[in-house]
Design a protein around this motif. Structure first.
Motif, PDB file in Angstrom:
ATOM      1  N   GLN A  57       0.817  -1.208   0.000  1.00 52.18           N
ATOM      2  CA  GLN A  57       0.000   0.000   0.000  1.00 52.18           C
ATOM      3  C   GLN A  57       0.857   1.267   0.000  1.00 52.18           C
ATOM      4  N   GLU A  58       1.964   1.239   0.738  1.00 49.50           N
ATOM      5  CA  GLU A  58       2.852   2.401   0.736  1.00 49.50           C
ATOM      6  C   GLU A  58       3.476   2.614  -0.641  1.00 49.50           C
ATOM      7  N   SER A  59       3.803   1.540  -1.332  1.00 50.82           N
ATOM      8  CA  SER A  59       4.382   1.693  -2.668  1.00 50.82           C
ATOM      9  C   SER A  59       3.339   2.158  -3.684  1.00 50.82           C
ATOM     10  N   LEU A  60       2.086   1.790  -3.480  1.00 45.44           N
ATOM     11  CA  LEU A  60       1.022   2.195  -4.403  1.00 45.44           C
ATOM     12  C   LEU A  60       0.476   3.588  -4.115  1.00 45.44           C
ATOM     13  N   PHE A  61       0.259   3.896  -2.826  1.00 45.65           N
ATOM     14  CA  PHE A  61      -0.448   5.108  -2.450  1.00 45.65           C
ATOM     15  C   PHE A  61       0.411   6.149  -1.742  1.00 45.65           C
ATOM     16  N   GLY A  62       1.609   5.771  -1.312  1.00 45.70           N
ATOM     17  CA  GLY A  62       2.460   6.690  -0.561  1.00 45.70           C
ATOM     18  C   GLY A  62       2.307   6.466   0.937  1.00 45.70           C
ATOM     19  N   SER A  67      -5.095   4.845   3.205  1.00 46.39           N
ATOM     20  CA  SER A  67      -5.188   3.421   2.892  1.00 46.39           C
ATOM     21  C   SER A  67      -4.214   2.589   3.709  1.00 46.39           C
ATOM     22  N   THR A  68      -3.123   3.194   4.126  1.00 49.00           N
ATOM     23  CA  THR A  68      -2.117   2.452   4.887  1.00 49.00           C
ATOM     24  C   THR A  68      -2.408   2.431   6.383  1.00 49.00           C
ATOM     25  N   LEU A  69      -3.359   3.216   6.835  1.00 48.10           N
ATOM     26  CA  LEU A  69      -3.604   3.379   8.267  1.00 48.10           C
ATOM     27  C   LEU A  69      -4.014   2.086   8.966  1.00 48.10           C
ATOM     28  N   TYR A  70      -4.923   1.314   8.392  1.00 52.00           N
ATOM     29  CA  TYR A  70      -5.425   0.104   9.039  1.00 52.00           C
ATOM     30  C   TYR A  70      -4.306  -0.877   9.356  1.00 52.00           C
ATOM     31  N   ASN A  71      -3.465  -1.158   8.361  1.00 51.41           N
ATOM     32  CA  ASN A  71      -2.365  -2.099   8.574  1.00 51.41           C
ATOM     33  C   ASN A  71      -1.357  -1.567   9.572  1.00 51.41           C
ATOM     34  N   PHE A  72      -1.099  -0.279   9.518  1.00 47.09           N
ATOM     35  CA  PHE A  72      -0.163   0.312  10.474  1.00 47.09           C
ATOM     36  C   PHE A  72      -0.669   0.151  11.904  1.00 47.09           C
TER      37      PHE A  72
END
Length: 75
Positions: A57-62, A67-72
């Motif tokens: 997600q970080e590579s796709l969205f930054g 979008s990266t918040l849930y996994n973090f």
């Protein structure tokens, strides 16, 4: 029932190991797989799935994307 879930998790893991980063929806699949592992109490596998999903997600969205918040948070 628990045996069926474990077999399914094993099958999901073998599928995940063969998927490349460019596969559509891989990040979401990893996220949901991590949730299943977490619910089963297998935190090592859950963290592995969440980390891989987060990296995709970080590579796709930054790194500053929602979008990266849930996994973090899950990690």
């Amino acid at each position: 029932m628990f045996h069926i879930v474990l077999v399914t998790c094993f099958q999901m893991k073998s599928i995940l190991m063969n998927m490349e980063a460019h596969e559509p929806f891989l990040d979401a699949f990893l996220e949901h797989t991590g949730s299943v592992y977490f619910a089963l109490g297998n935190t090592d596998e859950a963290v592995f799935c969440y980390n891989r999903s987060l990296n995709l997600q970080e590579s796709l969205f930054g790194t500053s994307s929602n979008s990266t918040l849930y996994n973090f948070v899950c990690i």
